[in-house]
Design a protein around this motif. Structure first.
Motif, PDB file in Angstrom:
ATOM      1  N   GLU A  21      43.286  50.317  42.276  1.00  0.00           N
ATOM      2  CA  GLU A  21      44.677  49.881  42.469  1.00  0.00           C
ATOM      3  C   GLU A  21      45.062  48.721  41.554  1.00  0.00           C
ATOM      4  O   GLU A  21      46.179  48.678  41.036  1.00  0.00           O
ATOM      5  N   ASN A  22      44.164  47.758  41.370  1.00  0.00           N
ATOM      6  CA  ASN A  22      44.462  46.625  40.495  1.00  0.00           C
ATOM      7  C   ASN A  22      44.666  47.091  39.058  1.00  0.00           C
ATOM      8  O   ASN A  22      45.538  46.580  38.347  1.00  0.00           O
ATOM      9  N   GLN A  23      43.873  48.048  38.636  1.00  0.00           N
ATOM     10  CA  GLN A  23      43.995  48.569  37.277  1.00  0.00           C
ATOM     11  C   GLN A  23      45.283  49.377  37.098  1.00  0.00           C
ATOM     12  O   GLN A  23      45.943  49.262  36.071  1.00  0.00           O
ATOM     13  N   ILE A  24      45.627  50.172  38.104  1.00  0.00           N
ATOM     14  CA  ILE A  24      46.889  50.919  38.029  1.00  0.00           C
ATOM     15  C   ILE A  24      48.065  49.950  37.972  1.00  0.00           C
ATOM     16  O   ILE A  24      48.985  50.124  37.165  1.00  0.00           O
ATOM     17  N   ASP A  35      42.061  40.437  34.655  1.00  0.00           N
ATOM     18  CA  ASP A  35      41.486  40.322  36.001  1.00  0.00           C
ATOM     19  C   ASP A  35      41.028  41.677  36.534  1.00  0.00           C
ATOM     20  O   ASP A  35      40.035  41.764  37.252  1.00  0.00           O
ATOM     21  N   ALA A  36      41.769  42.739  36.158  1.00  0.00           N
ATOM     22  CA  ALA A  36      41.440  44.090  36.609  1.00  0.00           C
ATOM     23  C   ALA A  36      40.350  44.735  35.752  1.00  0.00           C
ATOM     24  O   ALA A  36      39.948  45.862  36.001  1.00  0.00           O
ATOM     25  N   LYS A  37      39.915  44.004  34.740  1.00  0.00           N
ATOM     26  CA  LYS A  37      38.855  44.480  33.844  1.00  0.00           C
ATOM     27  C   LYS A  37      39.268  45.711  33.024  1.00  0.00           C
ATOM     28  O   LYS A  37      38.463  46.593  32.746  1.00  0.00           O
ATOM     29  N   LEU A  38      40.546  45.736  32.624  1.00  0.00           N
ATOM     30  CA  LEU A  38      41.001  46.799  31.723  1.00  0.00           C
ATOM     31  C   LEU A  38      40.648  46.409  30.295  1.00  0.00           C
ATOM     32  O   LEU A  38      40.802  45.252  29.900  1.00  0.00           O
TER      33      LEU A  38
END
Length: 155
Positions: free
Chosen positions: A126-129, A36-39
């Protein structure tokens, strides 16, 4: 340091299936948050491998280096991952993720320093962290399970 043992270790999935299932659900939720965070899946494999190197988890190292190779990771980068600070082979994003992973894995050495978090915040939202912290947390838990139960890599 390896320690040989003839003591049979507990089969966690058999003895505590509900807890094992909950761990699987946590893993799935962390993977979903990362998607969802596109990592990038390749970045997540580097996170898993680096934490497993630090913890000395042969089972997880075997699994995740194979997974990384399957995603196109090079042997050179896998061989130098333990010394990522000393090579130009890793991107700024990868370096920030690896530094954060190391801080989370070695939290007993001084917590997660503000400088490491700030470096991550420069290249991740923030979503990725959050997803990276979860990915590091989950692999650290799996490392401890594999080491405690003496799981061995596939032949």
């Amino acid at each position: 340091m390896s320690e040989s043992s003839s003591i049979s270790r507990v089969a966690l999935k058999k003895i505590t299936p509900d807890v094992s299932a909950a761990m699987g659900s946590l893993h799935a939720a962390a993977v979903s948050a990362a998607q969802d965070a596109k990592l990038e899946p390749e970045l997540l494999e580097l996170v898993r491998i680096r934490a497993s190197q630090i913890n000395g988890c042969a089972f997880c190292l075997d699994m995740h280096t194979r997974d990384a190779r399957g995603q196109g990771e090079t042997e050179q980068r896998l061989h130098t991952l333990a010394a990522w600070r000393e090579t130009p082979l890793f991107t700024e994003r990868e370096r920030a993720a690896l530094a954060l992973t190391e801080a989370v894995t070695l939290v007993h050495d001084g917590r997660v320093p503000d400088a490491v978090y700030a470096e991550a915040a420069e290249v991740f939202d923030e979503n990725q962290i959050a997803a990276l912290v979860w990915a590091a947390t989950v692999i650290n838990a799996y490392n401890r399970i594999a080491i405690a139960t003496r799981m061995v890599p596939k032949s």
